[in-house]
Write an enzyme that holds these catalytic residues in place. Structure first.
Site, PDB file in Angstrom:
ATOM      1  N   GLY A 214      -9.123   2.621   4.254  1.00  0.00           N
ATOM      2  CA  GLY A 214      -7.857   2.435   3.602  1.00  0.00           C
ATOM      3  C   GLY A 214      -8.242   1.634   2.205  1.00  0.00           C
ATOM      4  O   GLY A 214      -9.343   1.127   2.129  1.00  0.00           O
ATOM      5  N   ILE A 215      -7.156   1.214   1.774  1.00  0.00           N
ATOM      6  CA  ILE A 215      -7.099   0.426   0.601  1.00  0.00           C
ATOM      7  C   ILE A 215      -7.465  -1.184   1.128  1.00  0.00           C
ATOM      8  O   ILE A 215      -6.679  -1.720   2.021  1.00  0.00           O
ATOM      9  CB  ILE A 215      -6.129   0.594  -0.444  1.00  0.00           C
ATOM     10  CG1 ILE A 215      -6.281   0.065  -1.645  1.00  0.00           C
ATOM     11  CG2 ILE A 215      -4.786   0.274   0.179  1.00  0.00           C
ATOM     12  CD1 ILE A 215      -5.159   0.321  -2.557  1.00  0.00           C
ATOM     13  N   GLY A 216      -8.125  -2.166   0.109  1.00  0.00           N
ATOM     14  CA  GLY A 216      -7.878  -3.691   0.449  1.00  0.00           C
ATOM     15  C   GLY A 216      -9.049  -4.149   0.632  1.00  0.00           C
ATOM     16  O   GLY A 216     -10.104  -3.733   0.955  1.00  0.00           O
ATOM     17  N   ALA A 217      -8.677  -5.479   1.235  1.00  0.00           N
ATOM     18  CA  ALA A 217     -10.105  -6.436   1.426  1.00  0.00           C
ATOM     19  C   ALA A 217     -10.736  -6.212   2.669  1.00  0.00           C
ATOM     20  O   ALA A 217     -11.682  -6.080   2.788  1.00  0.00           O
ATOM     21  CB  ALA A 217      -9.534  -7.810   1.445  1.00  0.00           C
ATOM     22  N   ILE A 218      -9.811  -5.612   3.633  1.00  0.00           N
ATOM     23  CA  ILE A 218     -10.348  -5.188   4.986  1.00  0.00           C
ATOM     24  C   ILE A 218     -11.438  -4.011   5.082  1.00  0.00           C
ATOM     25  O   ILE A 218     -12.555  -4.209   5.217  1.00  0.00           O
ATOM     26  CB  ILE A 218      -9.273  -5.305   6.077  1.00  0.00           C
ATOM     27  CG1 ILE A 218      -8.797  -6.437   6.411  1.00  0.00           C
ATOM     28  CG2 ILE A 218      -9.937  -4.783   7.324  1.00  0.00           C
ATOM     29  CD1 ILE A 218      -7.649  -6.428   7.302  1.00  0.00           C
ATOM     30  N   GLU A 237      -9.366   9.621   2.487  1.00  0.00           N
ATOM     31  CA  GLU A 237      -8.268   9.540   1.460  1.00  0.00           C
ATOM     32  C   GLU A 237      -8.341   9.213   0.191  1.00  0.00           C
ATOM     33  O   GLU A 237      -8.601   9.737  -1.065  1.00  0.00           O
ATOM     34  CB  GLU A 237      -6.831   9.149   1.738  1.00  0.00           C
ATOM     35  CG  GLU A 237      -5.566   8.883   0.972  1.00  0.00           C
ATOM     36  CD  GLU A 237      -4.661   8.018   1.779  1.00  0.00           C
ATOM     37  OE1 GLU A 237      -4.352   8.549   2.991  1.00  0.00           O
ATOM     38  OE2 GLU A 237      -3.972   7.150   1.198  1.00  0.00           O
ATOM     39  N   GLY A 335      -2.019   7.835   4.394  1.00  0.00           N
ATOM     40  CA  GLY A 335      -2.474   8.744   4.967  1.00  0.00           C
ATOM     41  C   GLY A 335      -2.847   8.049   6.348  1.00  0.00           C
ATOM     42  O   GLY A 335      -3.681   8.731   7.136  1.00  0.00           O
TER      43      GLY A 335
HETATM   44  N1  COA Z   1       5.452 -10.311   8.502  1.00  0.00           N
HETATM   45  C1  COA Z   1       6.052 -10.758   7.247  1.00  0.00           C
HETATM   46  N2  COA Z   1       5.379 -10.213   6.136  1.00  0.00           N
HETATM   47  C2  COA Z   1       4.149  -9.680   6.237  1.00  0.00           C
HETATM   48  C3  COA Z   1       3.682  -9.323   7.262  1.00  0.00           C
HETATM   49  C4  COA Z   1       4.279  -9.784   8.583  1.00  0.00           C
HETATM   50  N3  COA Z   1       3.808  -9.632   9.850  1.00  0.00           N
HETATM   51  N4  COA Z   1       2.635  -9.021   7.329  1.00  0.00           N
HETATM   52  C5  COA Z   1       2.362  -8.651   6.064  1.00  0.00           C
HETATM   53  N5  COA Z   1       3.197  -9.129   5.300  1.00  0.00           N
HETATM   54  C6  COA Z   1       3.574  -9.145   3.720  1.00  0.00           C
HETATM   55  C7  COA Z   1       2.683  -9.881   3.168  1.00  0.00           C
HETATM   56  O1  COA Z   1       2.764 -11.419   3.236  1.00  0.00           O
HETATM   57  C8  COA Z   1       2.485  -9.423   1.882  1.00  0.00           C
HETATM   58  O2  COA Z   1       3.687 -10.014   1.206  1.00  0.00           O
HETATM   59  P1  COA Z   1       3.457 -10.413  -0.350  1.00  0.00           P
HETATM   60  O3  COA Z   1       2.955  -9.206  -1.148  1.00  0.00           O
HETATM   61  O4  COA Z   1       4.946 -10.551  -0.970  1.00  0.00           O
HETATM   62  O5  COA Z   1       2.508 -11.496  -0.355  1.00  0.00           O
HETATM   63  C9  COA Z   1       2.778  -7.878   2.145  1.00  0.00           C
HETATM   64  O6  COA Z   1       3.487  -7.813   3.388  1.00  0.00           O
HETATM   65  C10 COA Z   1       1.730  -7.072   2.005  1.00  0.00           C
HETATM   66  O7  COA Z   1       0.653  -7.710   3.274  1.00  0.00           O
HETATM   67  P2  COA Z   1      -0.713  -7.825   2.871  1.00  0.00           P
HETATM   68  O8  COA Z   1      -1.474  -8.436   4.039  1.00  0.00           O
HETATM   69  O9  COA Z   1      -1.133  -8.430   1.574  1.00  0.00           O
HETATM   70  O10 COA Z   1      -1.099  -6.247   2.398  1.00  0.00           O
HETATM   71  P3  COA Z   1      -2.444  -5.601   2.526  1.00  0.00           P
HETATM   72  O11 COA Z   1      -2.915  -5.397   1.118  1.00  0.00           O
HETATM   73  O12 COA Z   1      -3.663  -6.060   3.383  1.00  0.00           O
HETATM   74  O13 COA Z   1      -2.044  -4.150   2.948  1.00  0.00           O
HETATM   75  C11 COA Z   1      -0.706  -2.751   4.346  1.00  0.00           C
HETATM   76  C12 COA Z   1      -1.497  -3.936   4.390  1.00  0.00           C
HETATM   77  C13 COA Z   1      -0.437  -2.563   5.861  1.00  0.00           C
HETATM   78  C14 COA Z   1       0.681  -3.031   3.658  1.00  0.00           C
HETATM   79  C15 COA Z   1      -1.349  -1.573   3.932  1.00  0.00           C
HETATM   80  O14 COA Z   1      -2.725  -1.371   4.588  1.00  0.00           O
HETATM   81  C16 COA Z   1      -0.617  -0.275   4.022  1.00  0.00           C
HETATM   82  O15 COA Z   1       0.342  -0.157   3.188  1.00  0.00           O
HETATM   83  N6  COA Z   1      -0.889   0.596   5.042  1.00  0.00           N
HETATM   84  C17 COA Z   1      -0.109   1.816   5.135  1.00  0.00           C
HETATM   85  C18 COA Z   1      -0.624   3.028   4.367  1.00  0.00           C
HETATM   86  C19 COA Z   1      -2.004   3.369   4.941  1.00  0.00           C
HETATM   87  O16 COA Z   1      -2.633   2.805   5.854  1.00  0.00           O
HETATM   88  N7  COA Z   1      -2.675   4.278   4.208  1.00  0.00           N
HETATM   89  C20 COA Z   1      -3.914   4.677   4.504  1.00  0.00           C
HETATM   90  C21 COA Z   1      -4.914   4.477   3.752  1.00  0.00           C
HETATM   91  S1  COA Z   1      -5.016   4.411   2.030  1.00  0.00           S
END
Ligand code: COA
Length: 432
Positions: A214-218, A237, A335
């Site tokens: 997926g996207i992001g730091a992890i 994806e 996805g």
């Molecule tokens: N309670 C409250 N807020 C929360 C939270 C929780 N348990 N977990 C995350 N948040 C908030 C964060 O503080 C952040 O808020 P901000 O933007 O105002 O700072 C926001 O939610 C996003 O969280 P973050 O941890 O920065 O997101 P990320 O960039 O690591 O992405 C997902 C994590 C889950 C949002 C992202 O992976 C996603 O959209 N997944 C679904 C789609 C997917 O998996 N697609 C397939 C691959 S591309």
């Protein structure tokens, strides 16, 4: 007319092109880094000419001016995936959110969401008249195939990607010639928490595995710990710059892949110019529409298919919320479920949900007794298998509710463990 004449007969200015949009039209805008920014800017500048134009979009990388206050009469944004640039518009009610699997978006365009106008961005044509969809094939190509009107930014800086990634100039109604940098996504900052998660995920990945990231730091952190693996493949994806490094290091060879051997298969790209240069004219990278790449029955045909995705909360039953916290929409399913299911259906596959154990600077546990009231369950408890935090790995499939809860509490942040154990004892009337 020869090809050159056909091409020239379609060239207009951005202002002329958006003059073809009519009030009440449904517009699909090219996805993510493939967003046709100049045409969209011209459409917004021409807003007084429209009423009630619906803009369907997923990841919006530019400032989404059409969703800003004051635009309500002219535009209505229908988001299929909320991002940072559209979250406020959706939460304040100015824009709509439509839940859907990424893999099914092309079929929506052929059925429930018919497309009047596709606004796309493509490469310059080759000698046969074919332009490449470049960084975003996904739903952009299917939208162009079923739209009544296709307006294309033809960008000489759009990389030419291979696979099923082309549109012939004769299929485009209006061409706007542009020459701008493709939107870039800079690599994320990877901290100690992400590194620990990456290391745990990497321990689940065998040589010869095929990966979705997926996207992001992890996901980027996972890549850091794969340098000693052999013959990894990619069916994902999207990919970012991290994958380029693994190709250059000889780790990603795609040799062990059981479908599309030797090829990276992907539906969109988000990275820096380094990634865009790597994919340009590179037969190693094949781009296909999202209803193919994200189809679980295609994904499962890869051997040792590993999906790695992220989420915002996991409850003690293993239900995963990835797109909303309570009623607040943060993103969309994208996805995630497509790949979780595809990798679960793969005989020797693994689906991994990786997340930091806490949110909000350590003040909130992401492992919770119950999901926040109103949260959408993105990936159901019957689908979730491995959950990973910086504290370890919880493997859930085949485990009772009690044992799932134990496994999840064991990877929770120490500050929240006692509270979770009390909840466990109350729920199951037994010792932890
Ligand atoms: N309670 C409250 N807020 C929360 C939270 C929780 N348990 N977990 C995350 N948040 C908030 C964060 O503080 C952040 O808020 P901000 O933007 O105002 O700072 C926001 O939610 C996003 O969280 P973050 O941890 O920065 O997101 P990320 O960039 O690591 O992405 C997902 C994590 C889950 C949002 C992202 O992976 C996603 O959209 N997944 C679904 C789609 C997917 O998996 N697609 C397939 C691959 S591309």
């Amino acid at each position: 007319m020869n090809l050159e004449q056909i091409y020239k007969s379609k060239v207009v200015t951005a202002a002329q092109a958006v003059g073809k949009i009519k009030s009440g039209n449904r517009i699909v805008a090219g996805h993510a880094c493939g967003e046709p920014t100049e045409v969209i800017a011209a459409m917004v500048a021409n807003c007084e000419a429209y009423e009630n134009v619906e803009i369907v979009h997923m990841v919006a990388m530019s400032s989404s001016e059409y969703a800003k206050p004051g635009m309500e009469v002219h535009f209505r944004h229908n988001s299929l995936f909320v991002g940072g640039n559209t979250r406020e518009a959706v939460s304040s009610g100015r824009a709509d959110f439509t839940p859907c699997y990424f893999s099914e978006v092309p079929s929506l365009f052929k059925g429930n969401l018919p497309v009047d106008v596709a606004l796309i961005q493509v490469s310059t044509p080759d000698e046969h008249g074919y332009c490449s969809f470049g960084v975003s094939n996904d739903y952009t190509k299917p939208a162009a195939e079923c739209a009544k009107l296709v307006i294309a930014e033809v960008n000489n800086r759009m990389p030419r990607t291979m696979g099923d990634s082309f549109i012939h100039v004769s299929e485009i109604d209006y061409i706007v010639e542009v020459s701008h940098q493709i939107i870039e996504l800079q690599p994320p900052k990877i901290g100690d928490v992400e590194k620990a998660i990456g290391q745990h995920c990497a321990s689940l990945i065998e040589d010869g595995s095929t990966l979705q990231l997926g996207i992001g730091a992890i996901p980027d952190a996972v890549l850091l710990f794969l340098r000693d693996k052999k013959d990894l493949g990619i069916h994902s994806e999207m990919i970012s710059d991290g994958v380029v490094e693994l190709v250059e290091a000889g780790v990603v060879t795609n040799k062990a892949k059981t479908i599309h051997p030797g090829k990276i298969v992907v539906t969109f790209l988000m990275g820096t110019q380094r990634l865009y240069d790597f994919v340009n004219n590179n037969p190693m990278v094949e781009m296909y529409p999202v209803d193919y790449v994200n189809d679980p029955t295609v994904i499962m045909k890869n051997s040792k298919m590993i999906s790695i995705n992220s989420c915002v909360q996991v409850d003690l039953m293993g239900q995963v919320a990835s797109e909303s916290v309570g009623l607040k929409q943060i993103s969309g399913v994208g996805g995630q479920v497509d790949f979780v299911r595809g990798s679960n259906m793969c005989e020797d596959g693994k689906s991994i949900m990786a997340m930091a154990s806490t949110a909000a600077k350590g003040t909130i546990s992401k492992i919770v007794p119950l999901l926040a009231e109103g949260s959408a369950v993105t990936t159901g408890r019957n689908d979730v298998n491995y959950v990973v935090t910086e504290y370890g790995i919880a493997q859930l499939k085949g485990k009772s509710l009690k044992d799932r809860a134990r496994a999840l509490i064991n990877i929770a942040h120490p500050n929240f463990k006692n509270e979770l154990i009390r909840e466990f004892q109350k729920r199951f009337s037994c010792e932890f």
